[in-house]
Design an enzyme around this catalytic site. Structure first.
Site, PDB file in Angstrom:
ATOM      1  N   SER A 214       0.846  -1.197   0.000  1.00  0.00           N
ATOM      2  CA  SER A 214       0.000   0.000   0.000  1.00  0.00           C
ATOM      3  C   SER A 214       0.879   1.244   0.000  1.00  0.00           C
ATOM      4  CB  SER A 214      -0.930  -0.040   1.217  1.00  0.00           C
ATOM      5  OG  SER A 214      -1.920   0.958   1.108  1.00  0.00           O
ATOM      6  N   ASN A 215       0.343   2.376   0.351  1.00  0.00           N
ATOM      7  CA  ASN A 215       1.129   3.622   0.375  1.00  0.00           C
ATOM      8  C   ASN A 215       0.627   4.520   1.503  1.00  0.00           C
ATOM      9  OD1 ASN A 215      -1.031   5.449  -0.741  1.00  0.00           O
ATOM     10  ND2 ASN A 215      -0.894   3.904  -2.352  1.00  0.00           N
ATOM     11  N   ARG A 216       1.231   5.694   1.625  1.00  0.00           N
ATOM     12  CA  ARG A 216       0.975   6.538   2.808  1.00  0.00           C
ATOM     13  C   ARG A 216      -0.233   7.460   2.675  1.00  0.00           C
ATOM     14  NH1 ARG A 216       5.512   6.130   5.935  1.00  0.00           N
ATOM     15  NH2 ARG A 216       7.447   5.685   4.832  1.00  0.00           N
TER      16      ARG A 216
END
Ligand code: CTP
Length: 415
Positions: A214-216
């Site tokens: 995933s990412n931030r």
């Protein structure tokens, strides 16, 4: 001769400023001064606990009006009815967890909570409390309930708290509170009739049943755009990846997890949309295969994951586009404008919002953002550091200009 003063943004408005028993009560003094400087008449109502932090006399002198503190000890007419009846908006800042609970449940055991039941004007609350309290399920539930009834809750900010903890719980900035009051008092309808499809948050691409890539992205920017479009009269569908944000009321929410699910949800609603804003941080690659069971480290010295491209949603939309306006985001860490311009052209967009996610106080997770808006006609507009909500409104105004063919000067800066 009196110097000429331009009328304030709140000229002719009467506000109720409710102050409850939080250490942040002292900030309400400055808020009152700002409301007054902007031309508002302000009735201050304090809870008993608030008077332990700041003396009512302070508010009385600065507001020029009697401070209401008690439901019973008043010689005047029924204040709990007359004060809200004459108000254009009620602003409670700071609002404690106890006050949020009373407001959500309709308990009326003091003058401020009783007023809420009598009031028919917009109601804005700016909570302040310790981080653990703000995240407590009871508080979360009360805030959700208030929001679902149309109360404007201005999330507290992250930062050092009175307890010494660094967490989300600080009273929102004065400018965010003033912005929310102005938005509540001057509802706009310039997006009425528009169908706006917005994506927000990250996607999660499963590696095995317990792990994902995933990412931030927090989703805050996309949610702010959804709220701004709703408040300006648009019909809004928000396709959201997993986030911890409260669901905005008055917006259709479609929850998805993966890039593929997001692509399907957005493509299905694309014919309905007049404007699409892709604020989501969608995965570019996802694992080619998802392991059916948890991958074990035993017996491995390394692990290679094979990834395959995820659907590029904007590229898909631009191939199917009829007369929709397509807006993309470019979250970059270097060569901001060059990368954004390439994406604008390659993805066939009408507009791109470029933001440098390494900039302090902006980007992922923050309540603020700074960006440069680029349009397909080569216009550039720089938006300095501002709240995500304000940026959302500026963005909507730019999209509207694109639709109506209104072309302000080609390079402008705000903020
Ligand atoms: N986007 C998309 N589908 C993807 C990836 C991104 O529609 N699979 C959209 C994003 O929502 C954003 C824009 O494309 O509006 C740019 O996303 P970004 O991640 O900055 O660019 P990428 O195209 O993914 O390129 P790179 O990761 O190489 O910067």
């Amino acid at each position: 001769m009196e110097p000429h003063r331009s009328p304030g943004l709140l000229q002719g408005k009467r506000l109720v400023l409710g102050v409850t028993g939080s250490i942040a009560a002292y900030k309400a003094v400055s808020l009152l001064r700002t409301f007054k400087a902007q031309g508002a008449a302000v009735s201050v109502v304090m809870t008993a606990a608030a008077t332990k932090f700041v003396a009512p006399l302070t508010f009385e002198v600065l507001s020029g009006e009697r401070v209401v503190t008690d439901l019973f000890h008043t010689h005047e007419e029924m204040k709990h009815l007359t004060v809200p009846e004459n108000a254009h908006a009620i602003v409670v800042a700071p609002a404690t967890a106890n006050f949020l609970a009373k407001a959500a449940l309709g308990l009326a055991d003091d003058v401020l909570s009783t007023m809420l039941l009598a009031a028919r004007c917009p109601f804005i609350v700016a909570p302040a409390m310790d981080g653990g309290m703000w995240r407590h399920p009871t508080v979360v539930e009360h805030v959700d309930l208030l929001r679902s009834r149309g109360v404007r809750v201005i999330d507290p900010e992250e930062g050092p708290l009175a307890s010494g903890q660094v967490a989300q719980g600080r009273l929102a900035t004065e400018s965010s509170i003033v912005e929310a009051v102005l938005a509540a008092l001057t509802p706009r309808s310039d997006w009425q009739g528009q169908n706006v499809l917005i994506s927000a948050g990250p996607t999660q691409e499963a590696i095995d049943p317990v792990r994902f890539i995933s990412n931030r992205s927090s989703g805050k920017m996309g949610y702010a755009i959804a709220e701004a479009a709703r408040d300006r009269g648009a019909n809004v569908v928000l396709v959201t990846g997993p986030t911890s944000l409260p669901r905005p009321s008055g917006v259709e929410i479609v929850s998805v997890t993966t890039a593929k699910e997001m692509a399907e949800a957005i493509c299905r609603r694309f014919p309905w949309a007049t404007v699409v804003v892709m604020a989501a941080a969608v995965a570019d690659f996802c694992p080619k295969e998802q392991a059916p069971h948890k991958l074990k480290k035993h017996g491995r010295s390394s692990l290679v994951l094979e990834l395959e491209p995820a659907p590029d949603i904007l590229a898909m939309l631009s191939a199917r586009k009829t007369n929709q306006i397509l807006v993309g985001f470019a979250a970059e860490t270097e060569r901001l404008l060059a990368h954004a311009e390439t994406k604008l052209k390659e993805k066939g967009l009408d507009m791109i919002v470029a933001n440098d996610v390494t900039r302090a106080g902006a980007g992922f997770g923050s309540d603020n953002n700074a960006a440069v808006i680029l349009t397909r006609e080569g216009r550039q507009r720089e938006l300095g550091l501002m709240s995500k909500r304000k940026l959302a409104d500026e963005l909507l105004t730019e999209v509207k200009n694109l639709r109506t063919g209104c072309h302000p000067p080609s390079v402008i800066s705000v903020g």
